[in-house]
Design an enzyme around this catalytic site. Structure first.
Site, PDB file in Angstrom:
ATOM      1  N   GLY A   1      17.182  44.942  38.522  1.00 50.81           N
ATOM      2  CA  GLY A   1      16.629  45.377  39.198  1.00 50.81           C
ATOM      3  C   GLY A   1      15.327  46.016  39.824  1.00 50.81           C
ATOM      4  O   GLY A   1      14.722  47.313  39.330  1.00 50.81           O
ATOM      5  N   SER A   2      14.858  45.518  40.397  1.00 48.36           N
ATOM      6  CA  SER A   2      12.938  45.523  40.632  1.00 48.36           C
ATOM      7  C   SER A   2      12.650  46.735  41.002  1.00 48.36           C
ATOM      8  O   SER A   2      11.735  47.336  40.393  1.00 48.36           O
ATOM      9  CB  SER A   2      12.059  44.683  40.840  1.00 48.36           C
ATOM     10  OG  SER A   2      12.501  44.319  42.801  1.00 48.36           O
ATOM     11  N   THR A   3      12.734  47.739  42.650  1.00 49.35           N
ATOM     12  CA  THR A   3      12.238  48.234  43.037  1.00 49.35           C
ATOM     13  C   THR A   3      12.302  49.654  42.307  1.00 49.35           C
ATOM     14  O   THR A   3      10.856  50.036  41.921  1.00 49.35           O
ATOM     15  CB  THR A   3      12.692  48.741  44.017  1.00 49.35           C
ATOM     16  OG1 THR A   3      12.119  47.011  44.786  1.00 49.35           O
ATOM     17  CG2 THR A   3      11.939  49.915  45.325  1.00 49.35           C
TER      18      THR A   3
END
Lengths: 134, 404
Positions: free
Chosen positions: A60-62
């Site tokens: 889950g990057s952001t």
């Protein structure tokens, strides 16, 4: 009497030595959705506040960095994260939140064994993660 | 990592807290990736703008930067925000709208130029430029079709890189990292944006974390390439796709590479994927949506002309939303006409990252593979994918979709 288990880690960011209660997730972990910011609770793990949190991978990057930052502002962030793989977003989040980050040297670490040690005292010093009785 | 005297001074706080923090983050990230130095960028693009993505935590962080004097040092754009406009379905709760508008205001105060997921239409990059872009479709577009250089940054990192005007010299900022390790031969003629979307999702699944070299799409249009890349970016972490004869220096990049896996995709693969999609069940609250990623100027112009020429038979409560950049202009007369027939131009906004279920929407019908992938999780709706022409016919025809 419990033996101390030792794992080799490399320091990516933060303190050279840190101790906390061991908390383990055996699945990939997302700060978005897996953590309640108000109390640092994680289903299946309990509270990760001020823990040494061990996770196979963070996904889950952001949002991850922001959630870690929010936990830190509330005094609820883990003291350290230990994982098998590190990406730039995770590193950024740890720097923003002031959370130490380490990577397992041996990527085939047994997470079910680690899970069985949950709740014990975990200390990282000189690139060794030692887990033993409190 | 080697730092210049100026960079050292920033790290030591000479420009104040937000710049020192940004430098600390960037140098630590760069060190962890083995970067030897920082490099200047000419354009930063920030993701993580929707309140539903970043929440109070993200709002707090952006507020702390903006109120302590952080300003973007290079041309900076940002992704679109949640849909704060009111509609026939309803609108988001006022407190969420307020928080979203605060995020937008803070970023504007820092110098963000506009809000869109297609920054390549706001300022077109040049071949060889170094950029600090988040937003997967944009990174893929600029690396794969223009030959500019950007890693797939996380939103906060791109924000901090915009504040500094720099990035770390690692990843696809280095030529040797721009080589393919996955090879895909497309053995079927692909002709519609829908099929290109599905193809992108499929090839992303085949090459989830390596740059693919794709043969068989040499005559692809820009519109089709965008549909492909946006979808590809949903199922793969790779920052670029090397299209045979389309990507600058494609064949040189293939020559020096070592391919780990080879695949071939044909019509049956696409057919199977398309057959698995279900249609809307009767009685659901349905939104039609075109514009993920945001429409190009040509696409938008074409759609406006088409909508005006066709009109809409028996307008009902269902709306068609068109996603475009905030910087797109729309004259009042056209806007009024569109409103009368139930078309809403959502400028600078993103339905994909909006909790549409809070607005009373259950189903979205779209032509975007990326929206198909993300909307169930992010927007809390069921999604049906159809061809753009079919969507327009259904919407304009006033045909009530009774389901299977």
């Amino acid at each position: 009497m419990c033996k101390t288990k030792v794992y080799e880690v490399s320091r990516i960011y933060g303190s050279r030595s840190v101790c906390g209660e061991l908390k383990v997730s055996t699945h990939s972990f997302s700060f978005l959705g897996d953590v309640v910011v108000e109390n640092a609770e994680v289903r299946g793990v309990g509270t990760i506040a001020r823990s040494v949190l061990v996770v196979p991978a963070f996904v889950g990057s952001t949002v991850g960095p922001y959630v870690l930052y929010a936990l830190s502002k509330r005094g609820l962030a883990p003291k350290a994260l230990v994982t098998k793989s590190v990406d730039p977003t995770l590193v950024a989040g740890c720097v923003l939140a002031g959370v130490s980050l380490y990577k397992f040297v041996n990527s085939s670490v047994d997470f079910s064994e680690l899970k069985s040690l949950e709740g014990l005292k975990a200390c990282i010093e000189e690139n060794l993660l030692r887990i033993g009785p409190p | 990592m080697y730092l210049t005297k100026e960079e050292e001074a920033i790290l030591n706080g000479e420009l104040g807290y937000p710049y020192a923090l940004a430098m600390k983050v960037l140098t630590t990230v760069g060190d962890s990736l083995g970067a030897e130095r920082l490099i200047p960028v000419v354009h930063a693009h920030v993701s993580g703008i929707s309140y539903f993505n970043i929440g109070d935590a993200g709002l707090e962080f952006i507020e702390s930067l903006a109120t302590s004097g952080a300003r973007f040092q290079v041309f900076t754009t940002a992704n679109p925000y949640a849909v704060v406009a009111r509609s026939s379905y309803g609108s988001l709760p006022d407190d969420l709208i307020s928080k979203q508008l605060k995020i937008v205001a803070y970023l504007r105060s820092m110098g963000a130029r506009t809000f869109t997921c297609a920054p390549y239409y706001v300022r077109r990059p040049s071949y060889g430029e170094h950029l600090a872009w988040a937003e997967s479709n944009a990174v893929l577009y600029t690396n794969s079709l223009i030959g500019a250089w950007s890693n797939r940054e996380g939103g906060p990192l791109a924000l901090l890189e915009g504040i500094l005007g720099k990035t770390y010299a690692s990843g696809v900022h280095l030529r040797e990292e721009r080589r393919p390790r996955c090879f895909v031969a497309v053995k079927t003629k692909v002709s519609s944006p829908l099929h290109f979307s599905i193809l992108g999702l499929k090839i992303g699944e085949l090459c989830p974390d390596s740059i693919p070299y794709v043969e068989g799409l040499e005559n692809m249009s820009e519109e089709h390439a965008r549909a492909f890349l946006a979808s590809f970016g949903s199922t793969s972490n790779a920052p670029m796709v090397i299209f045979n004869k389309l990507t600058p220096e494609s064949q040189e990049l293939l020559k020096d590479s070592s391919i780990d896996e080879k695949f071939s995709v044909d019509l049956n693969d696409l057919r199977d994927a398309l057959l698995s999609f279900k249609d809307v069940q009767g009685g659901e609250s349905v939104l039609y949506f075109i514009g993920c990623p945001h429409l190009s100027p040509n696409e938008f112009t074409y759609l406006l002309r088409y909508l005006r020429s066709r009109g809409r038979r028996s307008p009902d409560k269902r709306e068609l939303w068109l996603g475009v950049s905030e910087s797109v202009s729309l004259d009042e007369e056209t806007a009024n006409y569109l409103s009368k027939i139930g078309v809403r131009v959502v400028k600078g906004m993103c339905p994909v990252t909006t909790k549409l279920s809070l607005m009373g929407i259950n189903y979205v019908i779209t032509d975007s593979g990326k929206a198909l992938y993300y909307m169930p999780k992010l927007a809390g709706v069921k999604v049906v994918i159809k061809d753009r022409r079919e969507i327009l016919e259904e919407f304009l025809g006033g045909v009530q979709n009774e389901g299977l």
